[in-house]
Write an enzyme that holds these catalytic residues in place. Structure first.
Site, PDB file in Angstrom:
ATOM      1  N   SER A  77       0.821  -1.213   0.000  1.00 12.75           N
ATOM      2  CA  SER A  77       0.000   0.000   0.000  1.00 12.75           C
ATOM      3  C   SER A  77       0.856   1.264   0.000  1.00 12.75           C
ATOM      4  O   SER A  77       2.021   1.265   0.430  1.00 12.75           O
ATOM      5  CB  SER A  77      -0.911   0.005   1.226  1.00 12.75           C
ATOM      6  OG  SER A  77      -1.767  -1.108   1.231  1.00 12.75           O
ATOM      7  N   GLN A  78       0.274   2.342  -0.465  1.00  9.31           N
ATOM      8  CA  GLN A  78       0.946   3.636  -0.491  1.00  9.31           C
ATOM      9  C   GLN A  78       1.260   4.071   0.934  1.00  9.31           C
ATOM     10  O   GLN A  78       0.404   4.026   1.808  1.00  9.31           O
ATOM     11  CB  GLN A  78       0.044   4.655  -1.183  1.00  9.31           C
ATOM     12  CG  GLN A  78       0.728   5.966  -1.506  1.00  9.31           C
ATOM     13  CD  GLN A  78      -0.089   6.780  -2.493  1.00  9.31           C
ATOM     14  OE1 GLN A  78      -0.403   6.307  -3.579  1.00  9.31           O
ATOM     15  NE2 GLN A  78      -0.424   7.998  -2.122  1.00  9.31           N
TER      16      GLN A  78
END
Length: 409
Positions: A77-78
């Site tokens: 994930s970012q």
């Protein structure tokens, strides 16, 4: 691989966290989460990425989908999303934590750092390749005590429950019944929840007979495998304009095909935004007031052919009723003193009821404009909860849960 061109991983990691704290618009802060993200080496969980890629504020694919038109099967994930979701979760020393979506193992390592030596973390994934990857990276980086299990996250892991904290790293359309049984009363669940075409990271506090949100933030996640309550379809012959809606909504693409071939009717408001200001709250308000709320996407060729531009062509709210549709749009207005651009918000409608639908969107723009940071309260109830026991608000029924979306103002 992890080759770098200059700066050390430690320096790059600190720069990333500094940038997250400076630029993140979520407004959520926790010194313990900041410390964890400065301590746990993300690059060590992404051995096939360069150090620079590992410390860029972007997601990294770790397992591609063999279908070239489909989303990846697993991603890291970012980092700014990881940050604010961990703040939402509020892990304490000694907590027992369950994670759905093992990914690279990085998030589980952060959770273990926050839970401390007396806490326990269990992470799961339905894909054995993903859990094998996470097991290896966790072992290699000193987190052998994190449990990794291969199974459908909707089942939880009852053998290790109850949990003080639960977090999903995949988009969920429903809240499985098993989670209610495994999360302690007073515990917290953070989940990228999908409804009416949008996805928001919702932080719930578990109460005796319900879960009630105290934080709702914009995010984007790969959808969980196995929940198929979302529908989509093109509303034009050239497959340039697409709708996304939920199975409980009486929406069909076919009746809209003729409507969007005719000129649309635009209704404007006085509300304006700058080039980096979010108008996300309009969509949330629509979901709390209009059962017809869904999502529209349009490719550039559609606008070139004459379609009025959606406010965000890849991701805008729409209202659909039978053979009519309206969606959020914008136009550039006169620039502010100093050269800053402003954009006026409105809605464009197509079909016999298009103007009425556009007016209804504009009503929610006007409700949002003076209170732009106000969030809805999302309350989740077990599926068998009677109407009389629900809070006031828009009710969205799912197989395992009844969601109520409410605004106080």
């Amino acid at each position: 691989m992890n080759a770098n061109t200059g700066s050390s991983p430690h320096d790059l990691r600190n720069r990333l966290v500094d940038a997250i704290l400076k630029e993140d618009v979520s407004g959520l802060r926790d010194a313990r989460v900041e410390t964890a993200m400065r301590a746990v080496p993300r690059h060590a969980f992404l051995p096939d990425a360069t150090v620079e890629e590992a410390y860029a504020n972007k997601s990294v694919t770790i397992k591609e989908n063999p279908d070239e038109d489909a989303l990846p099967l697993s991603c890291a994930s970012q980092p700014d999303v990881v940050h604010f979701m961990l703040v939402q979760l509020a892990v304490r020393e000694g907590d027992d934590v369950f994670e759905i979506g093992a990914g690279t193992g990085y998030n589980a390592a952060l959770l273990k750092y926050l839970a401390g030596p007396s806490g326990q973390v269990t992470t799961c994934d339905i894909d054995p390749d993903v859990t094998a990857y996470a097991r290896r990276t966790l072992d290699e980086n000193g987190y052998a005590d994190v449990r990794v299990v291969t199974r459908d996250g909707a089942l939880g892991a009852p053998e290790f429950s109850p949990y003080d904290r639960m977090i999903a790293a995949v988009g969920m359309w429903d809240l499985p019944a098993a989670w209610w049984d495994q999360l302690t009363v007073g515990g917290r669940l953070v989940v990228p929840l999908r409804w009416r075409g949008l996805t928001r990271s919702v932080a719930f506090r578990r109460e005796k007979d319900r879960m009630r949100s105290d934080s709702v933030r914009m995010c984007g996640f790969l959808p969980v495998i196995g929940q198929d309550g979302e529908r989509n379809g093109y509303i034009d012959d050239d497959r340039l304009v697409r709708l996304y809606w939920d199975e409980d909504q009486p929406i069909a693409p076919e009746p809209l095909r003729e409507a969007i071939t005719r000129p649309g009717s635009v209704v404007w408001t006085d509300a304006t935004v700058g080039p980096v200001e979010s108008f996300d709250g309009v969509w949330l308000r629509l979901s709390a007031t209009e059962r017809a709320t869904c999502r529209i996407t349009a490719k550039p060729e559609a606008m070139e052919a004459g379609l009025q531009r959606p406010a965000s062509p890849a991701l805008s709210p729409a209202l659909v009723e039978r053979d009519s549709i309206a969606y959020l749009t914008l136009e550039r207005t006169a620039e502010e003193p100093g050269g800053g651009a402003r954009f006026r918000l409105g809605a464009v409608g197509y079909g016999p009821a298009g103007v009425d639908l556009a007016e209804r969107i504009c009503a929610q723009i006007r409700a949002w404009s003076p209170a732009r940071t106000v969030e809805p309260v999302v309350t989740a109830y077990p599926a068998d909860t009677p109407d009389s026991a629900l809070a006031d608000g828009a009710v969205i029924d799912r197989p395992s849960v009844r969601l109520v979306i409410t605004y106080d103002s």
